[in-house]
Design a protein around this motif. Structure first.
Motif, PDB file in Angstrom:
ATOM      1  N   LYS A   1      11.454  85.002   7.872  1.00 45.65           N
ATOM      2  CA  LYS A   1      10.571  86.028   8.432  1.00 45.65           C
ATOM      3  C   LYS A   1      10.701  86.032   9.950  1.00 45.65           C
ATOM      4  O   LYS A   1      10.872  84.973  10.569  1.00 45.65           O
ATOM      5  N   VAL A   2      10.619  87.232  10.520  1.00 43.72           N
ATOM      6  CA  VAL A   2      10.674  87.341  11.979  1.00 43.72           C
ATOM      7  C   VAL A   2       9.461  86.632  12.571  1.00 43.72           C
ATOM      8  O   VAL A   2       8.318  86.929  12.206  1.00 43.72           O
ATOM      9  N   SER A   3       9.700  85.671  13.466  1.00 42.57           N
ATOM     10  CA  SER A   3       8.610  84.889  14.038  1.00 42.57           C
ATOM     11  C   SER A   3       8.381  85.160  15.519  1.00 42.57           C
ATOM     12  O   SER A   3       7.291  84.917  16.040  1.00 42.57           O
ATOM     13  N   LYS A   4       9.408  85.676  16.214  1.00 45.19           N
ATOM     14  CA  LYS A   4       9.237  85.901  17.655  1.00 45.19           C
ATOM     15  C   LYS A   4      10.242  86.933  18.137  1.00 45.19           C
ATOM     16  O   LYS A   4      11.401  86.944  17.704  1.00 45.19           O
ATOM     17  N   LEU A   5       9.772  87.793  19.030  1.00 42.09           N
ATOM     18  CA  LEU A   5      10.628  88.791  19.657  1.00 42.09           C
ATOM     19  C   LEU A   5      10.710  88.501  21.155  1.00 42.09           C
ATOM     20  O   LEU A   5       9.696  88.214  21.793  1.00 42.09           O
ATOM     21  N   TYR A   6      11.903  88.601  21.702  1.00 43.07           N
ATOM     22  CA  TYR A   6      12.093  88.361  23.138  1.00 43.07           C
ATOM     23  C   TYR A   6      12.386  89.703  23.815  1.00 43.07           C
ATOM     24  O   TYR A   6      13.374  90.363  23.490  1.00 43.07           O
ATOM     25  N   PRO A   7      11.540  90.124  24.763  1.00 42.73           N
ATOM     26  CA  PRO A   7      11.651  91.474  25.331  1.00 42.73           C
ATOM     27  C   PRO A   7      12.745  91.651  26.384  1.00 42.73           C
ATOM     28  O   PRO A   7      12.914  92.751  26.903  1.00 42.73           O
ATOM     29  N   LYS A   8      13.496  90.593  26.691  1.00 43.17           N
ATOM     30  CA  LYS A   8      14.517  90.714  27.737  1.00 43.17           C
ATOM     31  C   LYS A   8      15.874  91.044  27.121  1.00 43.17           C
ATOM     32  O   LYS A   8      16.341  90.362  26.217  1.00 43.17           O
ATOM     33  N   LEU A   9      16.507  92.080  27.630  1.00 42.41           N
ATOM     34  CA  LEU A   9      17.813  92.511  27.140  1.00 42.41           C
ATOM     35  C   LEU A   9      18.911  91.610  27.691  1.00 42.41           C
ATOM     36  O   LEU A   9      18.948  91.301  28.889  1.00 42.41           O
ATOM     37  N   ASN A  10      19.808  91.183  26.788  1.00 48.22           N
ATOM     38  CA  ASN A  10      21.004  90.463  27.212  1.00 48.22           C
ATOM     39  C   ASN A  10      22.052  91.506  27.609  1.00 48.22           C
ATOM     40  O   ASN A  10      22.645  92.173  26.766  1.00 48.22           O
ATOM     41  N   LYS A  11      22.255  91.671  28.897  1.00 44.68           N
ATOM     42  CA  LYS A  11      23.125  92.736  29.375  1.00 44.68           C
ATOM     43  C   LYS A  11      24.593  92.494  29.039  1.00 44.68           C
ATOM     44  O   LYS A  11      25.390  93.436  29.036  1.00 44.68           O
ATOM     45  N   ALA A  12      24.948  91.251  28.739  1.00 53.23           N
ATOM     46  CA  ALA A  12      26.349  90.957  28.436  1.00 53.23           C
ATOM     47  C   ALA A  12      26.802  91.656  27.163  1.00 53.23           C
ATOM     48  O   ALA A  12      27.919  92.182  27.092  1.00 53.23           O
ATOM     49  N   ASP A  13      25.943  91.673  26.129  1.00 54.70           N
ATOM     50  CA  ASP A  13      26.324  92.319  24.871  1.00 54.70           C
ATOM     51  C   ASP A  13      25.321  93.368  24.403  1.00 54.70           C
ATOM     52  O   ASP A  13      25.400  93.847  23.270  1.00 54.70           O
ATOM     53  N   GLN A  14      24.361  93.702  25.278  1.00 56.96           N
ATOM     54  CA  GLN A  14      23.380  94.751  24.980  1.00 56.96           C
ATOM     55  C   GLN A  14      22.596  94.452  23.705  1.00 56.96           C
ATOM     56  O   GLN A  14      22.430  95.295  22.826  1.00 56.96           O
ATOM     57  N   THR A  15      22.116  93.217  23.605  1.00 55.01           N
ATOM     58  CA  THR A  15      21.330  92.814  22.432  1.00 55.01           C
ATOM     59  C   THR A  15      20.015  92.190  22.883  1.00 55.01           C
ATOM     60  O   THR A  15      19.865  91.747  24.026  1.00 55.01           O
ATOM     61  N   PHE A  16      19.065  92.161  21.939  1.00 57.87           N
ATOM     62  CA  PHE A  16      17.814  91.453  22.134  1.00 57.87           C
ATOM     63  C   PHE A  16      17.788  90.239  21.201  1.00 57.87           C
ATOM     64  O   PHE A  16      18.368  90.259  20.111  1.00 57.87           O
ATOM     65  N   ARG A  17      17.077  89.212  21.634  1.00 61.47           N
ATOM     66  CA  ARG A  17      16.946  88.010  20.811  1.00 61.47           C
ATOM     67  C   ARG A  17      15.730  88.116  19.893  1.00 61.47           C
ATOM     68  O   ARG A  17      14.654  88.534  20.300  1.00 61.47           O
ATOM     69  N   VAL A  18      15.935  87.710  18.646  1.00 59.56           N
ATOM     70  CA  VAL A  18      14.875  87.648  17.649  1.00 59.56           C
ATOM     71  C   VAL A  18      14.973  86.302  16.943  1.00 59.56           C
ATOM     72  O   VAL A  18      16.064  85.895  16.537  1.00 59.56           O
ATOM     73  N   ASP A  19      13.853  85.593  16.800  1.00 55.59           N
ATOM     74  CA  ASP A  19      13.814  84.325  16.064  1.00 55.59           C
ATOM     75  C   ASP A  19      13.218  84.545  14.687  1.00 55.59           C
ATOM     76  O   ASP A  19      12.264  85.325  14.526  1.00 55.59           O
ATOM     77  N   ALA A  20      13.760  83.840  13.706  1.00 54.66           N
ATOM     78  CA  ALA A  20      13.266  83.952  12.334  1.00 54.66           C
ATOM     79  C   ALA A  20      13.084  82.567  11.742  1.00 54.66           C
ATOM     80  O   ALA A  20      13.978  81.712  11.856  1.00 54.66           O
ATOM     81  N   GLU A  21      11.927  82.331  11.131  1.00 57.08           N
ATOM     82  CA  GLU A  21      11.648  81.059  10.472  1.00 57.08           C
ATOM     83  C   GLU A  21      11.914  81.198   8.986  1.00 57.08           C
ATOM     84  O   GLU A  21      11.549  82.196   8.359  1.00 57.08           O
ATOM     85  N   PHE A  22      12.535  80.172   8.405  1.00 60.47           N
ATOM     86  CA  PHE A  22      12.842  80.202   6.980  1.00 60.47           C
ATOM     87  C   PHE A  22      11.550  80.083   6.188  1.00 60.47           C
ATOM     88  O   PHE A  22      10.717  79.217   6.450  1.00 60.47           O
ATOM     89  N   ALA A  23      11.413  80.960   5.183  1.00 58.84           N
ATOM     90  CA  ALA A  23      10.147  81.055   4.466  1.00 58.84           C
ATOM     91  C   ALA A  23      10.090  80.131   3.256  1.00 58.84           C
ATOM     92  O   ALA A  23       9.026  79.639   2.894  1.00 58.84           O
ATOM     93  N   GLU A  24      11.211  79.886   2.606  1.00 58.68           N
ATOM     94  CA  GLU A  24      11.207  79.062   1.393  1.00 58.68           C
ATOM     95  C   GLU A  24      12.224  77.940   1.558  1.00 58.68           C
ATOM     96  O   GLU A  24      12.017  77.029   2.338  1.00 58.68           O
ATOM     97  N   GLU A  25      13.296  78.019   0.811  1.00 57.92           N
ATOM     98  CA  GLU A  25      14.342  76.997   0.920  1.00 57.92           C
ATOM     99  C   GLU A  25      15.015  77.084   2.280  1.00 57.92           C
ATOM    100  O   GLU A  25      15.269  78.176   2.803  1.00 57.92           O
ATOM    101  N   LYS A  26      15.316  75.918   2.843  1.00 59.64           N
ATOM    102  CA  LYS A  26      15.959  75.870   4.150  1.00 59.64           C
ATOM    103  C   LYS A  26      17.370  75.305   4.002  1.00 59.64           C
ATOM    104  O   LYS A  26      17.595  74.407   3.193  1.00 59.64           O
ATOM    105  N   PRO A  27      18.299  75.818   4.780  1.00 57.75           N
ATOM    106  CA  PRO A  27      19.632  75.213   4.792  1.00 57.75           C
ATOM    107  C   PRO A  27      19.596  73.868   5.505  1.00 57.75           C
ATOM    108  O   PRO A  27      18.627  73.537   6.179  1.00 57.75           O
ATOM    109  N   ASN A  28      20.651  73.097   5.335  1.00 60.79           N
ATOM    110  CA  ASN A  28      20.743  71.837   6.067  1.00 60.79           C
ATOM    111  C   ASN A  28      20.794  72.107   7.561  1.00 60.79           C
ATOM    112  O   ASN A  28      21.323  73.136   8.002  1.00 60.79           O
TER     113      ASN A  28
END
Length: 366
Positions: free
Chosen positions: A267-294
């Protein structure tokens, strides 16, 4: 940057593409349609931090290695500290001497106390002698010179006692100050010594060690990367044009190359409002809701952030669109171009909100 990947099932399978319509003519169909924003990124541990050196020295001892689990305040590295050890030993010796000088069995205070007792004894004797001569002088039984000599001896002894009392108190106060200074110096050197013993801040796993035993380490240099292996998250990048669609709490379906076709829920847990001008993307963090990978640091992931899920909407293949909002239809053997009203869309399908029905026949343009 690629914007969307569509899932055949929201739980288990990535769909690369829909079946391509082999015929030139087709009709709109009611189908499930999921709108999702494509994201790519990596997996990182929570509470990540880097151990840095607080002193210069050679790395003479290493107690743990990459992949090891560590506890809070665990000693990880020892730097060579010959000069610091010498300063600590010297300050320890000075502190012990200061404690002895101010303690109950202080030799310095004992000597001054003995001198004060002797002065008081002499004062008592001179006081008795002065009183005797004063009585004799009052009866004209002794000379004035003898009387004044006795008075002078008494006054001198009295002044000596006062001086020795002050000297005792002054010395005791100075010894107390020396003790406090010695304690402070020792604490500073002991704390400085801790700079040569590098410990963890929090429990976690060692993901990387930047220095080898025997190497010279400078103050401020990074030595190890540590993070909480039990809590991980996906750090994702999304195209700037999709950022306004993403909200905290939206479901994210994550695929990791090392797990082949397995899909993890997050699930999306955090949005970062600063644009990365190098690749024109925004950062989004997501926390695993059920099973987690190693918790392998930096594993590459791809995911879909689910924007909307429509179970039964009228759709057409996207490759039948002409421009952004038109299609060719066939009526009574004639082809004509009409405008349509679109809804959500993905790489393969477009929702039709107006202009067509499931009876319409659409064709590709010439």
């Amino acid at each position: 940057m690629k914007k969307t990947i569509i899932f055949f099932s929201s739980v288990t399978t990535f769909l690369i593409s829909c079946d391509k319509d082999k015929d030139q003519a087709t009709s709109p169909q009611y189908k499930p349609l999921t709108e999702a924003v494509y994201a790519s990124g990596n997996i990182f541990p929570e509470n990540e931090y880097k151990l840095t050196a607080n002193a210069d020295g050679f790395l003479v001892r290493q107690t743990t290695f990459e992949g090891d689990l560590v506890t809070k305040n665990q000693l990880i590295f020892q730097l060579e500290s010959i000069s610091q050890d010498a300063r600590l030993e010297a300050s320890s010796n000075i502190l012990r001497q200061a404690e002895a000088n101010y303690g109950e069995n202080s030799p310095v205070l004992a000597e001054l106390s003995t001198q004060l007792r002797n002065a008081r004894t002499k004062l008592a004797n001179d006081s008795v002698n002065f009183s005797r001569y004063k009585e004799l002088y009052d009866r004209n039984a002794t000379t004035k010179i003898e009387y004044e000599r006795a008075e002078l001896a008494f006054q001198t002894s009295k002044n000596d006692v006062i001086a020795r009392q002050k000297a005792y108190q002054r010395t005791r106060s100075q010894l107390y100050v020396d003790l406090q200074n010695s304690q402070s110096t020792y604490r500073v050197n002991a704390r400085e010594g801790d700079n040569f013993r590098i410990k963890t801040f929090e429990a976690g796993k060692i993901y990387e060690i930047y220095k080898k035993q025997g190497e010279l380490v400078r103050r401020g240099e990074q030595i190890a990367l540590i993070g909480d292996a039990s809590e991980i998250y996906a750090q994702l990048a999304i195209d700037e044009s999709d950022f306004v669609k993403v909200k905290i709490g939206q479901e994210v379906l994550v695929k990791i190359d090392v797990y082949k076709d397995k899909v993890f829920k997050a699930k999306v847990s955090k949005l970062y409002p600063k644009l990365n001008k190098a690749d024109q993307t925004f950062r989004v963090d997501a926390e695993f809701a059920e099973e987690k990978p190693n918790a392998y640091y930096g594993m590459t992931v791809e995911g879909n952030i689910i924007i909307s899920q429509n179970q039964n909407v009228l759709t057409i293949p996207k490759n039948y669109l002409v421009g952004n909002d038109s299609v060719w239809i066939e009526e009574n053997g004639d082809k004509k171009k009409i405008k349509i009203a679109k809804g959500v869309e993905n790489l393969d399908l477009v929702e039709i909100k107006g202009g067509l029905t499931d009876k319409s026949v659409i064709v590709r343009g010439n």
